[in-house]
Scaffold this active site. Sequence first.
Site, short mmCIF file in Angstrom:
data_model
loop_
_atom_site.label_atom_id
_atom_site.label_comp_id
_atom_site.label_asym_id
_atom_site.label_seq_id
_atom_site.Cartn_x
_atom_site.Cartn_y
_atom_site.Cartn_z
N GLU A 451 41.11 42.35 28.44
CA GLU A 451 39.79 42.17 29.18
C GLU A 451 39.51 43.50 29.72
OE1 GLU A 451 40.54 39.18 32.02
OE2 GLU A 451 38.45 39.51 32.89
N ASP A 524 43.26 39.13 33.12
CA ASP A 524 43.45 39.07 34.32
C ASP A 524 43.88 37.40 34.76
OD1 ASP A 524 42.73 41.48 34.83
OD2 ASP A 524 40.50 41.07 35.63
N ASP A 526 43.00 35.55 36.92
CA ASP A 526 42.02 34.77 37.78
C ASP A 526 41.16 33.90 36.95
OD1 ASP A 526 40.42 36.46 36.27
OD2 ASP A 526 39.81 37.69 38.04
N ASP A 528 38.28 34.13 35.55
CA ASP A 528 37.36 34.90 34.44
C ASP A 528 38.36 34.96 33.62
OD1 ASP A 528 34.87 34.73 35.34
OD2 ASP A 528 34.80 36.98 35.91
#
Length: 659
Positions: A451, A524, A526, A528
């Site tokens: 990403e 990541d 997280d 997203d």
Amino acid sequence: MSEEKETFENEAVIGEEMDIKVTHEYSDDDIQVLDGLEAVRKRPGMYIASTSEKGLHHLVWEIVDNGIDEAMAGYATTIKVTVDKDNVVTVEDDGRGMPTGVNAKTGKSTIETIFTVLHAGGKFGGGAYKVSGGLHGVGASVVNALSEWLEVRVFHDGSEYYVRFENGGHAVKPLEMVGSCDPDKHGSTISFKADPTIFTETTVYNHDTLRDRLRQLAFLNKGIRLVFCDERVEDEHKREYVYMFEGGLKEYVAYLNKNRSVVHPDIIYCEGYEQNIQVEVAVQYNDGYNPSVYTFCNNINTAEGGTHEEGFRLALNRIINKYARENNFLKDKDDNLTSDDCKEGITAVISVKHPDPQYEGQTKTKLGNSEVRKIVSDIFGSQLERFLMENPDEAKSIMEKATLASQARMAAKKARELTRRKSALEISSLPGKLADCSSKDASICEIYIVEGDSAGGSAKQGRDSHYQAILPLRGKILNVEKARQHRAFENSEIRSMITAFGCGVMDEVDTSKLRYHKIVIMTDADVDGAHIRTLLLTFFYRYLRPILDEGYVYIAQPPLYKVTKGNTVRYAYTDRQLEDVKRELGDRLSIQRYKGLGEMDPSQLWETTMDPKNRTLIRVNVGDAEAADQAFSMLMGEEVEPRKNFIIENANFVENLDV
Ligand code: 1YM
């Protein structure tokens, strides 16, 4: 869809060898009889799928199948499965009760014979469609052989009969009448405890697996009540489930479409009976683009399809094209609608019951009986035609859906040809952003889908370029659950992946051409990142399914924390690990929480997430297609309410998901 750590289940498939093994069944020589059960204990893998969790559940299905047979024969109404706190399973039905007489050949009670002679059960019964004796039908004796102990209770004519087996399947005492019961009570009750020395991985049953299959059996056998009672569940409201569907497959399709917006309100439903073969089909279109067609023979999910599925497809094509021509949805100059056009957004369940099913295919889940093709095609075709005739509004919605699909397909074909031509023309036409590896040996090659450009940059610098390729993705990839094929093929991130993988797409996927045997999603840790991961998995599931089925897709696990004390550096991948590290290193620590991959320099990224010596990869495993389908349509689809509910119910799974 579940994610599984790098473990590889060694599954033996029930095959011909097994038949060779059991040639001396029906012997009345006790020693040979027990030989049979001993053989099962010695090599359980030859009799059940595996001795892992999957095999453990097979024990339950084996016994439940016998109860279903009794219910399908019209004698039982209810089958109840109870799991107690010690994982002892009890299956009871209210049928005639197993025969309590003596078997002439063995000189023992019929019940003892059924439970100690391999394959005895199937030979006694005379019912038309025994689900037992099918793919999973290895017989009650196998369950006995693999149990620490097993007890049978039979009730009929005011008496209760009892026998207990233990110690490798030996009857402790012969079957005996142990008392009286209500003269109206009748049925069979079997309790057993799986043998932990055989099921070394686990003897703990999975609540959801049991519940889901029992619900499915209730859909597939209308009118039969299936009760699941899990005494391990503390919350009494979630302990017992009662499933009974008078509508059968019609209710199954309604259930499958519950998170989707449907194109027409009424479910097309038909059943028929020909040459001793029973056919049931239910169909409803939704506004999605993917077909969900589930097929069964004798309650077994025929995942590879077969003749019943072909018959269904033939009739669907024939009747939709006929209706479209006759009612001017197709003009003379137009080509016929293809099978894919007719199936766009369809949810269908096809179930046949066959007295002598033949299974083919890689996993023996493809129905082979050729007469079934025409029977399903005739029964479904004539009733579909009638439905369209009698319901012009619904017919119109379906025709419009299929013709739109056809237009989109032609557009998609163009876009696809573009992608394909490109890759065929220039061998080096790999996507510009791909940093490829130098090795051409796919079995050692890995591609990291990363990403963002900054993490992509670190990964490129940190990797071992001999076998690790990096493909950075810019921005979010398209949600293929909400887009037609041609839009997917126009999407540059999607095209990059297809070209980089090199294995083709959709029906043309050929994993022998795959350029990397590990496709690693690195996002990541997280919200997203979780979203991007789900989008990627959705794309793989819908467009590159074999790479998931064959286990080529992995998820990288970047650390959440870096803990430093003086010159000592430790990484923690979970909060629990962080606590452990803290305890180990004592005080005066500096703890850094990583918010994204971009915060790591190339050497850190290598060390923590990419170096095979240290990294943890999670292999993605599409368990049950139905469950995965449901999860994707829910997580990525249009309807908001079910998504909310799903998240509430599965709070742990989706704690990072921003849906
Ligand atoms: C909890 C599991 O096994 N029920 C059950 C099994 C049988 C019968 C009834 C039965 C079948 C027949 C005649 C027949 C079985 N009988 C045999 C065998 N529940 C469960 N309920 N009478 C009773 O098929 O003709 C095998 S299974 F071989 F003895 F007939």
